[in-house]
Design a protein around this motif. Structure first.
Motif, PDB file in Angstrom:
ATOM      1  N   ARG A  74     -27.489 -18.801   9.212  1.00 50.25           N
ATOM      2  CA  ARG A  74     -26.315 -19.542   9.669  1.00 50.25           C
ATOM      3  C   ARG A  74     -26.716 -20.989   9.945  1.00 50.25           C
ATOM      4  O   ARG A  74     -27.628 -21.248  10.726  1.00 50.25           O
ATOM      5  CB  ARG A  74     -25.753 -18.895  10.928  1.00 50.25           C
ATOM      6  N   PHE A  75     -26.029 -21.914   9.286  1.00 49.37           N
ATOM      7  CA  PHE A  75     -26.233 -23.344   9.495  1.00 49.37           C
ATOM      8  C   PHE A  75     -25.029 -23.900  10.242  1.00 49.37           C
ATOM      9  O   PHE A  75     -23.896 -23.761   9.781  1.00 49.37           O
ATOM     10  CB  PHE A  75     -26.337 -24.084   8.159  1.00 49.37           C
ATOM     11  N   PHE A  76     -25.265 -24.505  11.390  1.00 49.67           N
ATOM     12  CA  PHE A  76     -24.232 -25.215  12.131  1.00 49.67           C
ATOM     13  C   PHE A  76     -24.451 -26.688  11.830  1.00 49.67           C
ATOM     14  O   PHE A  76     -25.498 -27.254  12.167  1.00 49.67           O
ATOM     15  CB  PHE A  76     -24.355 -24.937  13.632  1.00 49.67           C
ATOM     16  N   LEU A  77     -23.487 -27.320  11.176  1.00 51.38           N
ATOM     17  CA  LEU A  77     -23.612 -28.691  10.700  1.00 51.38           C
ATOM     18  C   LEU A  77     -22.772 -29.619  11.559  1.00 51.38           C
ATOM     19  O   LEU A  77     -21.564 -29.412  11.716  1.00 51.38           O
ATOM     20  CB  LEU A  77     -23.131 -28.779   9.245  1.00 51.38           C
ATOM     21  N   THR A  78     -23.389 -30.650  12.094  1.00 54.98           N
ATOM     22  CA  THR A  78     -22.680 -31.598  12.941  1.00 54.98           C
ATOM     23  C   THR A  78     -23.429 -32.925  12.897  1.00 54.98           C
ATOM     24  O   THR A  78     -24.542 -33.005  12.369  1.00 54.98           O
ATOM     25  CB  THR A  78     -22.565 -31.049  14.385  1.00 54.98           C
ATOM     26  N   HIS A  79     -22.838 -33.961  13.442  1.00 57.31           N
ATOM     27  CA  HIS A  79     -23.518 -35.257  13.394  1.00 57.31           C
ATOM     28  C   HIS A  79     -24.613 -35.367  14.451  1.00 57.31           C
ATOM     29  O   HIS A  79     -25.667 -35.940  14.200  1.00 57.31           O
ATOM     30  CB  HIS A  79     -22.517 -36.403  13.538  1.00 57.31           C
ATOM     31  N   ALA A  94     -30.234 -19.059  14.043  1.00 52.76           N
ATOM     32  CA  ALA A  94     -29.340 -20.070  13.471  1.00 52.76           C
ATOM     33  C   ALA A  94     -30.063 -21.412  13.355  1.00 52.76           C
ATOM     34  O   ALA A  94     -31.061 -21.661  14.032  1.00 52.76           O
ATOM     35  CB  ALA A  94     -28.088 -20.219  14.326  1.00 52.76           C
ATOM     36  N   ILE A  95     -29.533 -22.265  12.511  1.00 55.02           N
ATOM     37  CA  ILE A  95     -30.079 -23.610  12.307  1.00 55.02           C
ATOM     38  C   ILE A  95     -29.020 -24.618  12.730  1.00 55.02           C
ATOM     39  O   ILE A  95     -27.898 -24.611  12.207  1.00 55.02           O
ATOM     40  CB  ILE A  95     -30.459 -23.827  10.834  1.00 55.02           C
ATOM     41  N   LEU A  96     -29.369 -25.457  13.688  1.00 53.83           N
ATOM     42  CA  LEU A  96     -28.514 -26.558  14.111  1.00 53.83           C
ATOM     43  C   LEU A  96     -28.967 -27.786  13.335  1.00 53.83           C
ATOM     44  O   LEU A  96     -30.050 -28.322  13.585  1.00 53.83           O
ATOM     45  CB  LEU A  96     -28.623 -26.801  15.618  1.00 53.83           C
ATOM     46  N   ALA A  97     -28.172 -28.196  12.350  1.00 55.05           N
ATOM     47  CA  ALA A  97     -28.509 -29.358  11.520  1.00 55.05           C
ATOM     48  C   ALA A  97     -27.644 -30.532  11.949  1.00 55.05           C
ATOM     49  O   ALA A  97     -26.411 -30.432  11.955  1.00 55.05           O
ATOM     50  CB  ALA A  97     -28.288 -29.033  10.048  1.00 55.05           C
ATOM     51  N   HIS A  98     -28.297 -31.627  12.310  1.00 59.03           N
ATOM     52  CA  HIS A  98     -27.548 -32.823  12.710  1.00 59.03           C
ATOM     53  C   HIS A  98     -28.330 -34.082  12.378  1.00 59.03           C
ATOM     54  O   HIS A  98     -29.519 -34.052  12.108  1.00 59.03           O
ATOM     55  CB  HIS A  98     -27.185 -32.775  14.194  1.00 59.03           C
ATOM     56  N   GLY A  99     -27.625 -35.192  12.384  1.00 57.55           N
ATOM     57  CA  GLY A  99     -28.224 -36.506  12.171  1.00 57.55           C
ATOM     58  C   GLY A  99     -28.177 -37.289  13.474  1.00 57.55           C
ATOM     59  O   GLY A  99     -28.647 -36.826  14.504  1.00 57.55           O
ATOM     60  N   HIS A 100     -27.563 -38.465  13.428  1.00 60.92           N
ATOM     61  CA  HIS A 100     -27.264 -39.330  14.567  1.00 60.92           C
ATOM     62  C   HIS A 100     -28.453 -40.101  15.123  1.00 60.92           C
ATOM     63  O   HIS A 100     -28.354 -41.292  15.335  1.00 60.92           O
ATOM     64  CB  HIS A 100     -26.572 -38.547  15.676  1.00 60.92           C
ATOM     65  N   THR A 101     -29.577 -39.478  15.348  1.00 60.28           N
ATOM     66  CA  THR A 101     -30.706 -40.170  15.989  1.00 60.28           C
ATOM     67  C   THR A 101     -31.518 -40.993  14.996  1.00 60.28           C
ATOM     68  O   THR A 101     -32.308 -41.832  15.415  1.00 60.28           O
ATOM     69  CB  THR A 101     -31.656 -39.168  16.666  1.00 60.28           C
ATOM     70  N   HIS A 102     -31.357 -40.721  13.710  1.00 60.97           N
ATOM     71  CA  HIS A 102     -32.130 -41.375  12.645  1.00 60.97           C
ATOM     72  C   HIS A 102     -33.606 -40.986  12.720  1.00 60.97           C
ATOM     73  O   HIS A 102     -34.464 -41.682  12.192  1.00 60.97           O
ATOM     74  CB  HIS A 102     -31.994 -42.900  12.695  1.00 60.97           C
ATOM     75  N   ILE A 103     -33.898 -39.889  13.378  1.00 61.86           N
ATOM     76  CA  ILE A 103     -35.266 -39.408  13.561  1.00 61.86           C
ATOM     77  C   ILE A 103     -35.367 -37.993  12.979  1.00 61.86           C
ATOM     78  O   ILE A 103     -34.647 -37.085  13.414  1.00 61.86           O
ATOM     79  CB  ILE A 103     -35.660 -39.399  15.050  1.00 61.86           C
ATOM     80  N   ALA A 104     -36.245 -37.811  12.013  1.00 61.47           N
ATOM     81  CA  ALA A 104     -36.423 -36.503  11.385  1.00 61.47           C
ATOM     82  C   ALA A 104     -37.065 -35.509  12.355  1.00 61.47           C
ATOM     83  O   ALA A 104     -38.043 -35.841  13.027  1.00 61.47           O
ATOM     84  CB  ALA A 104     -37.284 -36.634  10.130  1.00 61.47           C
ATOM     85  N   VAL A 105     -36.482 -34.306  12.412  1.00 62.05           N
ATOM     86  CA  VAL A 105     -36.975 -33.239  13.292  1.00 62.05           C
ATOM     87  C   VAL A 105     -36.827 -31.910  12.562  1.00 62.05           C
ATOM     88  O   VAL A 105     -35.818 -31.677  11.886  1.00 62.05           O
ATOM     89  CB  VAL A 105     -36.158 -33.184  14.606  1.00 62.05           C
ATOM     90  N   HIS A 106     -37.812 -31.057  12.717  1.00 63.86           N
ATOM     91  CA  HIS A 106     -37.724 -29.676  12.230  1.00 63.86           C
ATOM     92  C   HIS A 106     -38.584 -28.844  13.176  1.00 63.86           C
ATOM     93  O   HIS A 106     -39.801 -28.813  13.047  1.00 63.86           O
ATOM     94  CB  HIS A 106     -38.227 -29.571  10.789  1.00 63.86           C
TER      95      HIS A 106
END
Length: 179
Positions: free
Chosen positions: A99-104, A120-132
């Motif tokens: 399950r991918f939860f996609l948000t900014h 689940a995977i919380l996928a987001h951007g906003h910070t401009h910093i790559a995280v995994h």
């Protein structure tokens, strides 16, 4: 299903072109855009090669491949130009029982988690910093970084899911970016 994740384009067509070239090389089935598509925002200044009109053309040509969510810099006027929906605060994908939860990321993020099950995977951007990384709750936090305005590194990055593995990659080379 192969998915490319990009975020924080901020109207830069030159970096979007590079990302789309990688999408083609990697044979991505879907392009997930995690917000901030056209406008650069008041904190960023006008980026070099700012060309939102070209970004619109490039993305509209792939409208059937795109799943996008609204970023804090996206507005209704942007939606008027784009031929795919961008105004949802979140979306979800279920791929191979993942399950991918996609948000900014300005609403839901590591400090304000949505109600998600372990795995689940919380996928987001906003910070401009790559995280995994994995969180204590069993959720995976994933941020592809920014293809235009990286904040913690000189490397512009994007994300890729090959059907099994999720990774962050450098925009210039396409190589794995270690976060």
């Amino acid at each position: 299903m192969k998915i490319m994740f990009i975020s924080d384009i901020h109207g830069m067509s030159s970096t979007l072109k590079k990302a789309l070239n990688h999408a083609d090389e990697l044979q991505a089935d879907q392009l997930v855009i995690l917000g901030d598509i056209l406008y650069h925002g008041p904190r960023n200044g006008v980026p070099d090669l700012y060309n939102p009109t070209e970004v619109v053309k490039l993305l509209n040509a792939r409208k059937d491949q795109i799943l996008a969510v609204r970023g804090n810099c996206d507005a209704e006027v942007d939606q008027m130009l784009l031929n795919f929906p961008i105004m949802a605060d979140y979306s979800e994908l279920l791929i191979n029982d993942r399950r991918f939860f996609l948000t900014h990321g300005h609403l839901w993020n590591e400090n304000n988690l949505p109600d998600l099950p372990a795995g689940a995977i919380l996928a987001h951007g906003h910070t401009h910093i790559a995280v995994h990384k994995g969180l204590a709750s069993g959720i995976t936090l994933f941020n592809p970084g920014s293809i235009s305005l990286p904040k913690n590194t000189i490397y512009r990055t994007f994300g890729f899911f090959d059907g099994e593995n999720l990774s962050v990659r450098e925009l210039e080379s396409g190589k794995f970016f270690h976060v």
